[in-house]
Design an enzyme around this catalytic site. Structure first.
Site, PDB file in Angstrom:
ATOM      1  N   TYR A 101      -4.386   3.341  23.664  1.00 25.82           N
ATOM      2  CA  TYR A 101      -6.174   3.623  22.799  1.00 25.82           C
ATOM      3  C   TYR A 101      -7.392   3.207  22.954  1.00 25.82           C
ATOM      4  O   TYR A 101      -7.354   2.312  23.589  1.00 25.82           O
ATOM      5  CB  TYR A 101      -5.063   2.540  21.468  1.00 25.82           C
ATOM      6  N   GLU A 189     -11.632   9.035  18.404  1.00 24.82           N
ATOM      7  CA  GLU A 189     -10.120   7.869  18.364  1.00 24.82           C
ATOM      8  C   GLU A 189      -9.312   9.185  19.344  1.00 24.82           C
ATOM      9  O   GLU A 189      -8.639  10.046  19.202  1.00 24.82           O
ATOM     10  CB  GLU A 189     -10.339   7.970  17.452  1.00 24.82           C
TER      11      GLU A 189
END
Lengths: 381, 290
Positions: A101, A189
């Site tokens: 992530y 993101e």
């Protein structure tokens, strides 16, 4: 402005961030053709501006073009948290060795950029942060200097990403940060950022929020809207330079200034009503602006009454009153309008409304009284 | 006393030759603000209604002793204008009215100012500062203000007017009203202003007007608990705002579960602040402090 995954990836590709080969499709037949061009196994992904599509069944694998067509037929038209799927992204299936992530955003409290990296990618990151906070590495970045190379390496090592490919992942972090700053994003993101079996680092997903205040530097970003299914009222309002957000209630709201309009919504709710919209005419609104705002609200069938709440600063109440009178004459307004005017030229404004002597204009002395009258009238309609 | 602006303010306006800048600067002057200069690159040597225009802020400061800058420069050039103002020796306050500056520019300028001149920046996207009876630097309608003992600080423009109006109609005046603006990276935060109001002997109470988005109100609550002895009345707009939507201001957005009005109200209540749920109760709540 929240982008679709494929739009975010197009920006990543522009900035040199590796992304899988993919094509978008709006029909099952287009999906079939796209899968055929890509060849082999593909993944069919719903394009929605909301999270949680995987759980909702919006991401499916397909072994060949025929299956891709079938999966696309299932996903297109699907409702995911109130968003109807109109576009799917067909991508080559990636060989995933690890899922990570990464995000870059602005930490408003610290007034610095914030990088977040985790070796636990591919799942809900808020869940990871809650259950295993140590697994989510956070680092502030000085916006003057930007993400330094050592910081990118540090993020990779501290988050426990694969050491053998550290150089490649640090390079991707730097490019993603470059996109975040250079393309004026509020958020970049990637979940997951993957390591492939052959050691490449690839952005398998994208979540990008653009800052519309930066569009003067990126005029082409306006084109992203073409694929959005924008609320028709919001579109109409935007084209007239009105700041409008559609809500669920029956009291139409028009006011000047974001804070005052938000507050009007709250007071309407406090006295038992519910706002149909947020509509800020901004500073210095003239008669035309008010007429336009009323015109937009006539297209909303949920509206039972309209509340106009103006505290004049640069906005002049006499011009607002003129706009109301003009609208009364030129538009078919199917509801009563409760009007509260204070501040610059309020006395003149109230006099203009009194002179018009229209049965559908209800004057109110205070914001509270205006809300009460409006809610009462909405209930009666 | 007043904070930020007052009798010693000597104002230079970036964009005085523009329509908006000129309109408000001269309104400020008519109110009593000492407007000494304008800056527009390329128009140095000219004047607007007798106010001299300079090519650079530094030249304006040197010639007129200006100490306060107000900026009306459009968004693409605003960050540069603020940096120029901060670089000029003698400038001790910058008020940036401009709306629509990219957040990335704001973050860079904020960090740079912290590291270099440390010149306080109020705004951007703000209505400015008024010390009633003394000086107005910004676009607030001075007619609704009254000199007195209450400090007002707010993220919103018109909602500030509403609050000031509630005070003034009850005969409660203000030391200074500060609009810190609705953007994600304001140059001045609630904490900065609270610190000044606490130190100002004439300010007896503070009205704080917040809204959804960010954590500025929570940070204010922490600061109040540790450092503020004066009573504070607060109002937070956006209780009914839906998450994920920018409510007019670039900074007024609930992101995920953070930035809600409820969290802000609770944080402030927990440290003894009187939180009203209707802006028309602000006046009453301040009157009740006496």
């Amino acid at each position: 402005m929240d982008l679709f995954e494929y739009q975010g990836k197009s920006l990543f590709a522009r900035m040199g961030v590796p992304v899988p080969q993919g094509r978008i499709a709006r029909t099952p037949a287009e999906a079939r053709a796209a899968a055929g061009e890509l060849g082999g196994r593909v993944v069919v992904k719903a394009q929605v501006q909301v999270g949680g599509r995987g759980k909702a069944g919006g991401v499916k694998l397909a072994a060949d073009a025929g299956e891709a067509e079938a999966r696309a037929a299932e996903i297109l038209g699907m409702d995911i948290k109130g968003h109807t799927v109109r576009i799917v992204l067909i991508e080559q299936v990636s060989d995933i060795a690890a899922e990570w992530y990464v995000s870059f955003t602005l930490d408003r409290g610290a007034k610095q950029h914030l990088a977040m990296v985790s070796a636990k990618g591919g799942m809900d990151i808020e869940g990871v942060a809650a259950e295993d906070p140590a697994a989510l590495v956070k680092m502030h970045i000085d916006p003057v200097i930007g993400l330094a190379e050592w910081q990118a390496r540090e993020l990779v090592y501290r988050a426990g990403l694969d050491r053998a490919s550290a150089r490649a992942s640090a390079a991707v972090l730097l490019k993603l940060y470059g996109a975040f700053v250079g393309l004026d994003c509020d958020l970049v993101e990637v979940n997951p950022l993957i390591l492939t079996g052959s050691g490449e680092v690839v952005a398998l997903d994208s979540k990008v929020t653009l800052d519309s205040n930066g569009f003067f530097r990126h005029p082409d970003f306006e084109d992203f809207r073409a694929d959005f299914t924008e609320d028709p009222l919001e579109k109409m309002a935007r084209e007239r330079d009105l700041n409008f957000i559609k809500l669920e209630g029956s009291v139409g709201i028009i006011g000047n200034g974001a804070g005052l309009v938000m507050s009007t919504l709250d007071v309407v709710s406090l006295v038992g009503g519910s706002a149909a919209n947020f509509l800020d005419v901004g500073g210095g609104a003239g008669a035309d602006t008010i007429r336009n705002a009323l015109d937009v609200l006539t297209r909303d069938e949920a509206v039972r009454v309209v509340l106009i709440n103006i505290f004049g600063g640069i906005t002049r109440c006499d011009l607002v009153a003129q706009g109301i009178v003009e609208a009364l004459g030129s538009l078919e307004l199917p509801w009563p309008i409760v009007v509260r005017l204070d501040g610059t030229n309020a006395t003149a404004g109230r006099a203009i409304l009194a002179q018009a002597a229209s049965a559908s204009v209800v004057p109110a002395a205070t914001m509270r009284e205006a809300a009460e009258r409006a809610v009462e009238l909405a209930g009666r309609a | 006393m007043a904070i930020y602006v007052g009798e010693s303010t000597r104002l230079v306006v970036q964009g005085l030759t523009g329509r908006e800048g000129g309109f408000h600067a001269f309104r400020n002057r008519d109110y009593g603000t000492n407007l000494v200069a304008g800056v527009t690159p390329g128009k140095g040597g000219t004047d607007v209604q007798g106010v001299p225009i300079f090519d650079t802020v530094a030249e304006a400061v040197e010639a007129t002793g200006a100490n306060t800058v107000m900026t009306f420069v459009p968004p693409p050039f605003a960050a540069d204008a603020v940096l120029e103002a901060a670089a000029a020796d003698g400038i001790r306050l910058i008020v940036c009215i401009t709306e629509g500056i990219p957040a990335q520019d704001e973050a860079r300028v904020y960090a740079y100012l912290q590291q270099t001149s440390r010149t306080p920046l109020i705004g951007p996207n703000c209505p400015g500062v008024i010390s009633p009876g003394k000086a107005n630097v910004g676009i607030m309608p001075h007619e609704i203000t009254l000199p007195g003992p209450v400090g007002v600080v707010s993220r919103s423009g018109t909602l500030t007017y509403q609050a000031v109006h509630e005070l003034t109609t009850r005969g409660i005046g203000q030391t200074t009203c500060v609009g810190i603006g609705g953007d994600p990276v304001p140059g001045t935060s609630f904490v900065d202003v609270l610190q000044r109001f606490e130190a100002d002997p004439e300010t007896e109470a503070v009205v704080l007007i917040g809204e959804i988005g960010g954590t500025a109100e929570e940070q204010a609550a922490e600061f109040i608990a540790a450092h503020v002895t004066k009573p504070v009345v607060a109002y937070i707009a956006g209780v009914t705002a839906p998450p994920g939507k920018k409510m007019g201001h670039a900074g007024a957005i609930i992101s995920g579960s953070s930035g809600t009005a409820k969290a802000k109200q609770e944080a402030l209540e927990a440290v003894g602040v009187t939180v009203v749920i209707d802006p028309t109760q602000i006046g009453e709540a301040v009157a009740a402090l006496r």
